[in-house]
Design a protein around this motif. Structure first.
Motif, PDB file in Angstrom:
ATOM      1  N   ILE A   1      19.214   9.638  -4.145  1.00 25.15           N
ATOM      2  CA  ILE A   1      18.252  10.477  -2.756  1.00 25.15           C
ATOM      3  C   ILE A   1      18.675  11.280  -1.344  1.00 25.15           C
ATOM      4  O   ILE A   1      19.390  10.618  -0.891  1.00 25.15           O
ATOM      5  CB  ILE A   1      16.999  10.065  -1.948  1.00 25.15           C
ATOM      6  CG1 ILE A   1      15.632   9.866  -3.321  1.00 25.15           C
ATOM      7  CG2 ILE A   1      16.094  11.674  -1.351  1.00 25.15           C
ATOM      8  CD1 ILE A   1      14.410   8.955  -2.982  1.00 25.15           C
ATOM      9  N   VAL A   2      19.685  12.498  -1.879  1.00 28.61           N
ATOM     10  CA  VAL A   2      20.116  12.838  -1.190  1.00 28.61           C
ATOM     11  C   VAL A   2      19.745  13.727   0.420  1.00 28.61           C
ATOM     12  O   VAL A   2      19.015  14.253  -0.148  1.00 28.61           O
ATOM     13  CB  VAL A   2      21.639  13.397  -1.765  1.00 28.61           C
ATOM     14  CG1 VAL A   2      23.111  13.923  -0.114  1.00 28.61           C
ATOM     15  CG2 VAL A   2      22.360  12.661  -2.601  1.00 28.61           C
ATOM     16  N   ASN A   3      20.384  13.508   1.334  1.00 27.54           N
ATOM     17  CA  ASN A   3      19.732  14.442   2.544  1.00 27.54           C
ATOM     18  C   ASN A   3      21.699  14.394   3.323  1.00 27.54           C
ATOM     19  O   ASN A   3      22.202  13.870   4.196  1.00 27.54           O
ATOM     20  CB  ASN A   3      18.827  13.898   3.989  1.00 27.54           C
ATOM     21  CG  ASN A   3      17.748  13.296   3.133  1.00 27.54           C
ATOM     22  OD1 ASN A   3      17.009  14.147   2.275  1.00 27.54           O
ATOM     23  ND2 ASN A   3      17.434  12.150   3.024  1.00 27.54           N
ATOM     24  N   TYR A   4      21.025  16.067   4.384  1.00 26.54           N
ATOM     25  CA  TYR A   4      22.500  16.815   4.147  1.00 26.54           C
ATOM     26  C   TYR A   4      22.776  16.889   5.833  1.00 26.54           C
ATOM     27  O   TYR A   4      21.462  17.538   6.267  1.00 26.54           O
ATOM     28  CB  TYR A   4      23.501  17.602   3.290  1.00 26.54           C
ATOM     29  CG  TYR A   4      23.548  17.444   2.225  1.00 26.54           C
ATOM     30  CD1 TYR A   4      25.046  17.104   2.574  1.00 26.54           C
ATOM     31  CD2 TYR A   4      22.504  17.845   1.047  1.00 26.54           C
ATOM     32  CE1 TYR A   4      25.299  16.972   0.367  1.00 26.54           C
ATOM     33  CE2 TYR A   4      22.995  17.488  -0.313  1.00 26.54           C
ATOM     34  CZ  TYR A   4      24.548  17.533  -0.661  1.00 26.54           C
ATOM     35  OH  TYR A   4      24.509  17.016  -1.938  1.00 26.54           O
ATOM     36  N   LEU A   5      23.677  16.234   6.332  1.00 31.82           N
ATOM     37  CA  LEU A   5      23.978  16.323   7.661  1.00 31.82           C
ATOM     38  C   LEU A   5      24.690  17.643   8.498  1.00 31.82           C
ATOM     39  O   LEU A   5      26.340  17.121   8.236  1.00 31.82           O
ATOM     40  CB  LEU A   5      24.104  15.056   8.770  1.00 31.82           C
ATOM     41  CG  LEU A   5      24.722  15.166   9.885  1.00 31.82           C
ATOM     42  CD1 LEU A   5      23.161  14.558  10.885  1.00 31.82           C
ATOM     43  CD2 LEU A   5      25.243  13.978  10.515  1.00 31.82           C
ATOM     44  N   ASP A   6      23.853  18.121   8.454  1.00 34.78           N
ATOM     45  CA  ASP A   6      24.712  19.974   8.598  1.00 34.78           C
ATOM     46  C   ASP A   6      24.749  19.563  10.592  1.00 34.78           C
ATOM     47  O   ASP A   6      23.974  20.079  11.227  1.00 34.78           O
ATOM     48  CB  ASP A   6      23.879  20.769   8.602  1.00 34.78           C
ATOM     49  CG  ASP A   6      24.737  21.910   8.793  1.00 34.78           C
ATOM     50  OD1 ASP A   6      25.581  22.302   9.789  1.00 34.78           O
ATOM     51  OD2 ASP A   6      24.712  23.149   8.268  1.00 34.78           O
TER      52      ASP A   6
END
Length: 394
Positions: free
Chosen positions: A54-59
């Protein structure tokens, strides 16, 4: 950079860093600029047996925009759905990895208040995973992802493709990856050597460490009976929390830090760079912040909670480490801390102890120099030189 070497790096993170167990979920926090590598890592994680990635992106760019228009408390707030997204998977035994990129120039025009709010949000999100690692014993790992913005910052005289290739090669070198070596065996042997050095330190029965350097650092750090440099996994899953890593570390006695220490490499908080700062400690606590720039951010940091101004980590790294020998400042704690002895404000390492600090933060800052001397006073009152001119003397 050859694709097979990048995949070998991803495989190393999955199998040696996290040591993913068959069917285990993997939670990934990835910098948005590193989305291509995040996909490569996900494939290697599945190949290693992951049940779900499960990938969550930090922007950080989006957070910067948000911080310019909203109150800092609103920016720092963790929404219930964000908490539940992580916690529901962590309850099922998920392991976690952070794939960081670097872009210090992105935050140069942000105010200290905006950077503080961004730092608070990111750190609060990560605390959800840190808490699970402490309480549930799940594996965790932090690693870097080369990006164009980071590469061109380090190598401004190269075009962006050449700069990216050079940065990838450095990262692979720091992780000891070559085309033909058995990287799992390399890290097993490296960890064995570190454990031998750590046991030497523990066998001395150190009462305190005195740091002295020509930049003004003159600091004494007491250790506790529970302070151990040699970390034992016990019956837990063996993993490597930081990759690359060169450090040998322990937790100090919370109230046993006195004197002054100066940072020797930049610190990034909320993506904003702070340089040339120091702290004065009395009975464990920061009583003075020394900084021409970034004072407000450092003040907010040590006041995050009642224990944020105490130390939670003492880490020994030889100044002659491969990362230090590169001659570069990388503007990321993960790599820069492995070029230099460092300390950390906030939460202690490993198992809790009444003698150790507890806090919602754990922020490393680098203190090593080429002339750093560290003298240990032992329980029997004798003294042993641990570091001489920045490197181990034992």
């Amino acid at each position: 950079m050859k694709e097979e070497l990048i995949r070998k790096y991803a495989s190393m993170l999955a199998r040696v860093g996290l040591n993913i167990q068959k069917g285990q979920k993997v939670l990934v926090e990835a910098c948005i600029e590193g989305y291509e590598f995040a996909n490569i890592f996900a494939k290697e994680a599945y190949e290693a047996g992951a049940g779900e990635v499960i990938v969550n992106y930090l922007d950080q760019g989006l957070l910067k925009t948000k911080a310019k228009y909203l109150d800092g408390r609103k920016v720092a707030e963790i929404k219930p759905y964000e908490y539940e997204m992580y916690e529901s998977n962590l309850k099922e035994g998920a392991c976690t990895i952070r794939l960081e990129g670097v872009n210090p120039l992105q935050m140069e025009d942000a105010s200290e208040e905006e950077a503080n709010a961004i730092f608070s949000y990111i750190d609060n999100m990560r605390n959800i995973m840190r808490k699970s690692a402490r309480e549930r014993g799940c594996q965790w790992c932090i690693a870097m992802v080369p990006t164009y913005s980071w590469a061109t910052l380090l190598f401004p005289d190269l075009d962006k493709e050449e700069a990216l290739d050079k940065l990838w090669q450095l990262l692979l070198d720091f992780c000891y990856i070559t085309e033909n070596n058995d990287i799992a065996k390399v890290w097993e042997e490296k960890n064995q050597r570190k454990n031998i050095q750590a046991r030497k330190l523990d066998e001395l029965q150190i009462k305190s460490l005195h740091y002295k350097a020509k930049n003004g650092t003159d600091l004494t750090i007491e250790l506790s009976k529970d302070s151990k440099f040699c970390f034992e996994h016990g019956d837990g899953i063996i993993f490597n929390a930081n990759m690359p890593t060169e450090e040998i570390s322990t937790s100090p006695l919370k109230t046993g830090v006195n004197g002054v220490v100066y940072s020797t490499r930049p610190l990034l908080l909320g993506g904003k760079k702070i340089e040339n700062f120091g702290f004065r400690f009395e009975n464990g606590k920061v009583v003075e912040i020394i900084a021409d720039k970034g004072y407000q951010m450092l003040e907010a940091l040590v006041n995050t909670d009642e224990n944020a101004g105490y130390l939670g980590e003492v880490a020994l790294v030889e100044y002659s480490s491969p990362i230090s020998k590169s001659g570069l400042v990388f503007y990321t704690t993960l790599i820069d801390e492995n070029a230099s002895c460092h300390l950390a404000l906030g939460r202690a390492l490993g198992k809790p102890s009444p003698d150790f600090n507890d806090s919602s933060i754990h922020i490393d800052f680098m203190v090593g120099t080429s002339d750093l001397d560290i003298v240990a006073t032992l329980i029997d009152g004798s003294q042993v030189e641990i570091f001489k001119n920045g490197d181990f003397a034992i």
